[in-house]
Design an enzyme around this catalytic site. Structure first.
Site, PDB file in Angstrom:
ATOM      1  N   HIS A   6       0.699  -1.234   0.163  1.00  0.00           N
ATOM      2  CA  HIS A   6      -0.136  -0.061  -0.190  1.00  0.00           C
ATOM      3  C   HIS A   6       0.998   1.155  -0.128  1.00  0.00           C
ATOM      4  CE1 HIS A   6      -3.762   1.984   1.794  1.00  0.00           C
ATOM      5  NE2 HIS A   6      -3.331   2.802   0.969  1.00  0.00           N
ATOM      6  N   HIS A   8       1.491   5.172  -2.367  1.00  0.00           N
ATOM      7  CA  HIS A   8       0.925   6.038  -3.254  1.00  0.00           C
ATOM      8  C   HIS A   8       2.068   7.079  -3.652  1.00  0.00           C
ATOM      9  CE1 HIS A   8      -3.285   4.673  -2.269  1.00  0.00           C
ATOM     10  NE2 HIS A   8      -3.305   4.938  -1.146  1.00  0.00           N
ATOM     11  N   ARG A  70      -1.653   8.745  -6.121  1.00  0.00           N
ATOM     12  CA  ARG A  70      -2.290   9.376  -5.028  1.00  0.00           C
ATOM     13  C   ARG A  70      -3.865   9.054  -4.869  1.00  0.00           C
ATOM     14  NH1 ARG A  70      -0.984  14.576  -1.982  1.00  0.00           N
ATOM     15  NH2 ARG A  70       0.673  14.724  -3.619  1.00  0.00           N
ATOM     16  N   ALA A  71      -4.245   8.499  -3.657  1.00  0.00           N
ATOM     17  CA  ALA A  71      -5.724   8.111  -3.701  1.00  0.00           C
ATOM     18  C   ALA A  71      -6.634   9.095  -3.598  1.00  0.00           C
ATOM     19  CB  ALA A  71      -5.846   7.160  -2.212  1.00  0.00           C
ATOM     20  N   TYR A 193     -12.035   7.876   4.775  1.00  0.00           N
ATOM     21  CA  TYR A 193     -11.316   6.592   4.283  1.00  0.00           C
ATOM     22  C   TYR A 193     -11.785   5.427   5.165  1.00  0.00           C
ATOM     23  CZ  TYR A 193      -7.609   8.601   1.458  1.00  0.00           C
ATOM     24  OH  TYR A 193      -6.763   9.126   0.464  1.00  0.00           O
ATOM     25  N   HIS A 222      -6.033   0.303   5.625  1.00  0.00           N
ATOM     26  CA  HIS A 222      -6.315   0.692   6.830  1.00  0.00           C
ATOM     27  C   HIS A 222      -6.563  -0.319   8.024  1.00  0.00           C
ATOM     28  CE1 HIS A 222      -7.448   3.675   3.519  1.00  0.00           C
ATOM     29  NE2 HIS A 222      -5.984   3.861   3.953  1.00  0.00           N
ATOM     30  N   GLU A 283       1.231   2.900   3.509  1.00  0.00           N
ATOM     31  CA  GLU A 283       0.594   3.950   2.947  1.00  0.00           C
ATOM     32  C   GLU A 283       1.550   5.218   3.062  1.00  0.00           C
ATOM     33  OE1 GLU A 283      -3.788   6.104   3.382  1.00  0.00           O
ATOM     34  OE2 GLU A 283      -2.993   4.868   5.289  1.00  0.00           O
ATOM     35  N   ARG A 289       1.565  12.260   8.306  1.00  0.00           N
ATOM     36  CA  ARG A 289       2.815  12.581   8.071  1.00  0.00           C
ATOM     37  C   ARG A 289       3.373  13.181   9.541  1.00  0.00           C
ATOM     38  NH1 ARG A 289       4.065  14.891   1.983  1.00  0.00           N
ATOM     39  NH2 ARG A 289       2.214  13.568   1.156  1.00  0.00           N
TER      40      ARG A 289
END
Length: 350
Positions: A6, A8, A70-71, A193, A222, A283, A289
């Site tokens: 996972h 992105h 990018r989701a 999400y 997730h 992810e 972040r």
């Protein structure tokens, strides 16, 4: 080998975002549409853009990332079907360039050109293109192209069947992944999400989808949203609905990643969900972040949490980090085998 299923592309070059801005501005004023699909990106600029991911891979000791657009940037609720088609193709092509330039670090997973109220069958040409021509090993499927409004039928509806047939024909899994939220009630990564993960799982509980598509495979990211925490609730609801026990009903086809950003969450996941259904994912660089002040480490350094699980056998650790990914993503297994990375279960260290 440690495979992160996972990842992105969240550090795209500025020219990519500038194109998107012009594309969307063109919805209101045709004169502002981009005049060319050529972003003018050099190979050097693309390699430079993914240095944050490469740095984290090295620091965290992961080997390979399944890399998708990018989701939040999929934004299927924005613009027309034609806009989605064009944007999706560009996103997938850019990911393919990354994977071609850095094949030892990234393998492609694509997005689909979904649009609210538009049949998922319209996505099949792009699905076949990215698998057959670009060599992508999986795809992200948005259960809510309306961006938090949930106007399309549930995943168990026949509305989705043509796409499922194509996924089975190609033998590639789909990660169930919503995009950005246009509903102010639902924060994108903190609510939408997790809502998407949980909602998708409950939809699957309510149906009999895998009786119709026994080889269809979904990854719910997730950590499955609220699912592991409320496993008893879903077990009970399945029984109330006259469904088989959850392991029989869903767990031959539904898998969960480890994108859970603290050790207690990973511990719960590993206690509730069978190890054969857990795939390593981080992810990065993604939803959260920064550094956790309680641990001094990045929130999305999920390998630390898996490594911190007590009582995890070497066999189970191998399944989470590599074996399950190779089983759920057969094209990935084929690619790795061609590169000389044979599964450890065959008695050869990868």
């Amino acid at each position: 080998m440690i495979i992160d299923i996972h990842g992105h592309y969240t550090t795209e070059p500025a020219a990519f975002h500038a194109f998107r801005d012009r594309q969307l501005a063109g919805l209101a004023d045709a004169s502002r549409r981009p005049s060319s699909l050529d972003l003018g990106l050099t190979d050097e600029a693309i390699v430079e853009s993914v240095q944050p991911q490469l740095k984290f891979q090295k620091e965290r000791g992961t080997d390979l990332t399944l890399f998708s657009p990018r989701a939040a940037g999929m934004a299927h609720h924005v613009g027309t079907e034609a806009i989605s088609q064009q944007w999706t193709s560009m996103c997938n092509d850019l990911v393919h360039r990354v994977c071609t330039l850095l094949p030892d670090s990234f393998v492609g997973v694509g997005q689909l050109p979904q649009s609210p109220g538009v049949s998922p069958s319209r996505c099949i040409p792009e699905l076949k293109r990215i698998v057959n021509e670009l060599g992508f090993v999986g795809v992200n499927l948005n259960p809510d192209p309306a961006g938090g409004m949930w106007t399309d039928p549930p995943l168990i509806d026949e509305y989705w069947y043509p796409l499922y047939e194509a996924l089975c024909e190609l033998d590639v899994p789909a990660m169930i992944h919503v995009s950005s939220s246009c509903n102010p009630n639902f924060h994108g990564t903190g609510a939408h999400y997790i809502n998407g993960d949980t909602t998708a799982f409950m939809q699957l509980v309510q149906g009999n989808l895998f009786k119709h598509f026994p080889t269809l495979r979904f990854v719910i990211p997730h950590g499955g949203g609220a699912v592991p925490y409320h496993w008893g609730r879903y077990r009970g609801l399945a029984l109330n609905l006259g469904k088989p026990p959850l392991p029989e009903h869903l767990l031959n086809n539904v898998f969960f990643d480890t994108c859970v950003y603290h050790l207690p969450g990973i511990e719960l996941l590993s206690k509730v969900i069978p190890v054969d259904n857990i795939l390593f994912g981080s992810e990065m660089v993604g939803a959260v972040r920064g550094i956790d002040p309680e641990t001094g480490h990045h929130f999305d350094d999920t390998r630390r949490y898996v490594d911190g699980l007590s009582g995890l056998s070497e066999e189970s650790r191998y399944k989470i980090f590599e074996g399950n990914a190779r089983r759920v993503y057969p094209m990935l297994d084929k690619l790795l085998s061609q590169r000389g990375h044979r599964p450890a279960s065959l008695g050869v260290q990868s």
